[in-house]
Design a protein around this motif. Sequence first.
Motif, mmCIF file in Angstrom:
data_model
loop_
_atom_site.group_PDB
_atom_site.id
_atom_site.type_symbol
_atom_site.label_atom_id
_atom_site.label_comp_id
_atom_site.label_asym_id
_atom_site.label_seq_id
_atom_site.Cartn_x
_atom_site.Cartn_y
_atom_site.Cartn_z
ATOM 1 N N GLY A 91 0.676 -1.233 -0.038
ATOM 2 C CA GLY A 91 0.098 -0.034 0.064
ATOM 3 C C GLY A 91 0.860 1.196 0.073
ATOM 4 N N PRO A 92 1.259 1.848 1.047
ATOM 5 C CA PRO A 92 0.752 1.624 2.475
ATOM 6 C C PRO A 92 -0.765 2.053 2.561
ATOM 7 N N ASP A 93 -1.456 1.203 3.228
ATOM 8 C CA ASP A 93 -2.811 1.781 3.753
ATOM 9 C C ASP A 93 -3.708 2.052 2.343
ATOM 10 N N LYS A 94 -3.380 1.384 1.269
ATOM 11 C CA LYS A 94 -4.425 1.833 0.250
ATOM 12 C C LYS A 94 -4.617 0.551 -0.739
ATOM 13 N N GLY A 95 -5.513 0.609 -1.548
ATOM 14 C CA GLY A 95 -5.697 -0.120 -2.878
ATOM 15 C C GLY A 95 -6.239 -1.831 -2.477
ATOM 16 N N MET A 114 -9.100 6.758 -0.078
ATOM 17 C CA MET A 114 -8.162 5.459 0.197
ATOM 18 C C MET A 114 -7.961 5.166 1.571
ATOM 19 N N ASN A 115 -7.978 5.977 2.276
ATOM 20 C CA ASN A 115 -7.727 5.828 3.727
ATOM 21 C C ASN A 115 -7.882 6.964 4.750
ATOM 22 N N LEU A 128 -10.053 -0.783 -8.649
ATOM 23 C CA LEU A 128 -9.270 -1.276 -7.523
ATOM 24 C C LEU A 128 -7.996 -0.310 -7.014
ATOM 25 N N GLY A 129 -7.977 0.681 -7.751
ATOM 26 C CA GLY A 129 -7.270 1.599 -7.142
ATOM 27 C C GLY A 129 -7.942 3.191 -6.540
ATOM 28 N N LYS A 134 -3.074 3.289 -7.932
ATOM 29 C CA LYS A 134 -2.746 3.159 -6.528
ATOM 30 C C LYS A 134 -2.546 1.781 -6.170
ATOM 31 N N GLY A 135 -1.504 1.432 -5.453
ATOM 32 C CA GLY A 135 -1.512 -0.065 -4.843
ATOM 33 C C GLY A 135 -1.119 -1.061 -5.687
ATOM 34 N N VAL A 136 -1.583 -2.204 -5.201
ATOM 35 C CA VAL A 136 -1.318 -3.508 -6.024
ATOM 36 C C VAL A 136 -1.432 -3.351 -7.574
ATOM 37 N N MET A 181 0.809 -0.976 -9.305
ATOM 38 C CA MET A 181 2.273 -1.395 -9.320
ATOM 39 C C MET A 181 2.219 -2.656 -10.558
ATOM 40 N N ASP A 189 1.249 9.599 2.418
ATOM 41 C CA ASP A 189 0.175 10.101 1.606
ATOM 42 C C ASP A 189 -0.152 11.749 2.266
ATOM 43 N N HIS A 209 7.568 5.547 -1.533
ATOM 44 C CA HIS A 209 6.139 5.060 -1.395
ATOM 45 C C HIS A 209 5.084 6.105 -2.152
ATOM 46 N N ARG A 261 7.163 1.559 -7.962
ATOM 47 C CA ARG A 261 5.918 1.971 -7.271
ATOM 48 C C ARG A 261 4.677 2.349 -8.194
#
Lengths: 424, 424
Positions: A103-107, A304-305, B102-103, B106-108, B111, B280, B302, B327
């Motif tokens: 993530g961190p903390d997202k997605g 996201m968070n 899913l974003g 962002k995130g998985v 990436m 963030d 990040h 990232r």
Amino acid sequence: MSKFTRFVVDDIRFPTSTDFDGSDAMNPDPDYSAAYVRIETDAEDGLTGHGFVFTIGRGNDVQCAAIAALQPWIVGRDVEEALADLGGVWRELVHDSQLRWLGPDKGVIHMAIGAVVNALWDLRAKREGVPLWLLLARLSPEQLVDLVDFRYLSDALTREQALDILRAAEPHREERIAALQRDGYPGYTTTPGWLGYSDEKLARLSREAVADGFTQIKLKVGADLQEDIRRLSIAREVVGPDIRIAIDANQRWDRDEAIAWIRELSRFDLAWVEEPTSPDDILAHAAIAEAIAPVPVATGEHGMNRVLFKQLLQAKALGVLQIDATRVAGVNENIAILLLAAKFGVPVCPHAGGVGLCELVQHLAMFDGIAVSGTTDGRMIEYVAHLHEHFAEPVEFVDAHYRAPKLPGSGAEMLAASIAEYRR
Amino acid sequence: MSKFTRFVVDDIRFPTSTDFDGSDAMNPDPDYSAAYVRIETDAEDGLTGHGFVFTIGRGNDVQCAAIAALQPWIVGRDVEEALADLGGVWRELVHDSQLRWLGPDKGVIHMAIGAVVNALWDLRAKREGVPLWLLLARLSPEQLVDLVDFRYLSDALTREQALDILRAAEPHREERIAALQRDGYPGYTTTPGWLGYSDEKLARLSREAVADGFTQIKLKVGADLQEDIRRLSIAREVVGPDIRIAIDANQRWDRDEAIAWIRELSRFDLAWVEEPTSPDDILAHAAIAEAIAPVPVATGEHGMNRVLFKQLLQAKALGVLQIDATRVAGVNENIAILLLAAKFGVPVCPHAGGVGLCELVQHLAMFDGIAVSGTTDGRMIEYVAHLHEHFAEPVEFVDAHYRAPKLPGSGAEMLAASIAEYRR
């Protein structure tokens, strides 16, 4: 003493793209889906905890893989111990140093944690024999703040300030519970406003919304300015001056385009402008909010968070905060966001629709009205009349109000027959 | 005419946690890993495109699943057409309306798109017989801006402004290419500074760094203030007053804690303070940057996407921008970020280390120095002496400079023997 034994994860997809339900400027053909998890235990009660992430189709398999990957954190643990310390479980999952890198903390990984956390809340509410909203509404201020992680929030909200907010709302909780059970919680409808609908369907559904008692409808905008003007003219004419009309651009614009576009539409007396630009763009939201005042900016369904919501509030970037039940890391993070909104005096009007989002998020709004903000003034939950029939306790929606759920649990439980029919 | 035939995705994990390499205040026991993809075609050249996402262990399987899920967008397509329009391919993947949920961005899932995009760049560079940095450095300004999506950036950077930046750097590209091939690109080292190391090891590695020609070292901080003071005292004494010392808190602090902590450490003449808080948190970074000036804030490893970097720059929240090769959504998005940094006059000092991040990101920094910012003044690439031996063209690091890569490709190609040995 019982143990968690396994996750059952299902990739559930409803073929909603065939009839344009849910179409908007950014999402032309969604297939409403859920990455769905049932957490089983070896307890004799046979109860299971249900949770899910709502997606709109492709990628739902990735979301399922992320949920399944969290099994080692839960399976084998003591059930009673985990359910008694869901703040601790949340921290363990969210702060796992290796997972956090994703993530961190997202997605995807953050939403997966949300599904698991929500499933644990579902199980806890079932074990306690109460609907989630009531379980939360009767926790003490101390129990509630223990659920929240204040890391990265302390410049806007400390544990002590959160306690003050909760204590201020404590005295009349039981009266508010009774009022909620009597009157329900106000809703507004997005049903008339999808972009794919014809003018005739828009007019008919808008007229029906007023007849059904709604005081606010919402229209999707942002694909074509002249179309938006035409559709808003139709809607305003049909509903009259007293019904609130919100618009939703689903992130379609850049900052300056948003300001110019909204100025063209503001003559229609807008209740709010939702998702004018990138959900990550705090500074652009703040500039838009300043430029279009007094029309408020609303956002949050892609928020996201908690760190993002904190900043949106600090920057005065929104006038309406829209939590989503499955975008962040579950009930705990949404409690943090409700507390932030209360601290800044911004009303929370949750995003709903999708698959089961109404069923889930109503619990959080009702909890907010009873124990956090302590009011329903200026608050409404989005209502969309889609897919409720697949849930064990479908939303009960009467006279434009959500009736308070009665069954134990979080509302996430989908019918076994629906899971069997729509899973991949 | 050839077609993409398949993805081969491997879950590669190096057991780095056993000797504390890479330990910091937030990541006590990373197992450096890669979700690794090879994209094959049916072309007679037998070339494959390699890309990956760096992770630190648990969850690498989820990242692999996300990459594998992108096969339908690529497999079956015409190779030449796709490689000739990597801006178009990028938009298709990033803006896919269903995946985007899913974003977004962002995130998985983001990436994963980055790994695929980078693999396509690797293949293109191999087909053209040049290292990626040189391929990019010789594209025209128009070709470069076509790779960038300006949605959500236009309030800070338009296509025309980007063209102006690139055209301004165009005249002396070939001289800069020659200078790079002669002198290399400056690096700094994080090798001495991991939290898990003893004082003796810190002193010895710091001394060695100076002997090796480094002009900057970096220390991890943030777990304990007195420890940080002690470790910085040791490092400053060993390296003397002329070597720059940067510190890296790996997101350990809240806003006010960061300001107070950094003020205690600023007597050590800090080159920059890296990741003081949540990646963030634009507003907190801005407040910290103002409070600790003239010590610059650095962040970015990040940093989830271009919209975040845009805001960090708009808010004057950073003085050093740290791109990361895996990232964001690959080369294209990093070009957007390099252009934003150039627009705001902020130097880019890439994050590296991990698995293959040095191998990848050097291409972007070298391209920046030749064709975007047009300078290496105040720029350095992080250097960590880990795991290079697993790559087909390991970083060549001489006299504290990265030598310009010579082999065709992006640097992502891992040795088949290493893949076989470390894959799950």
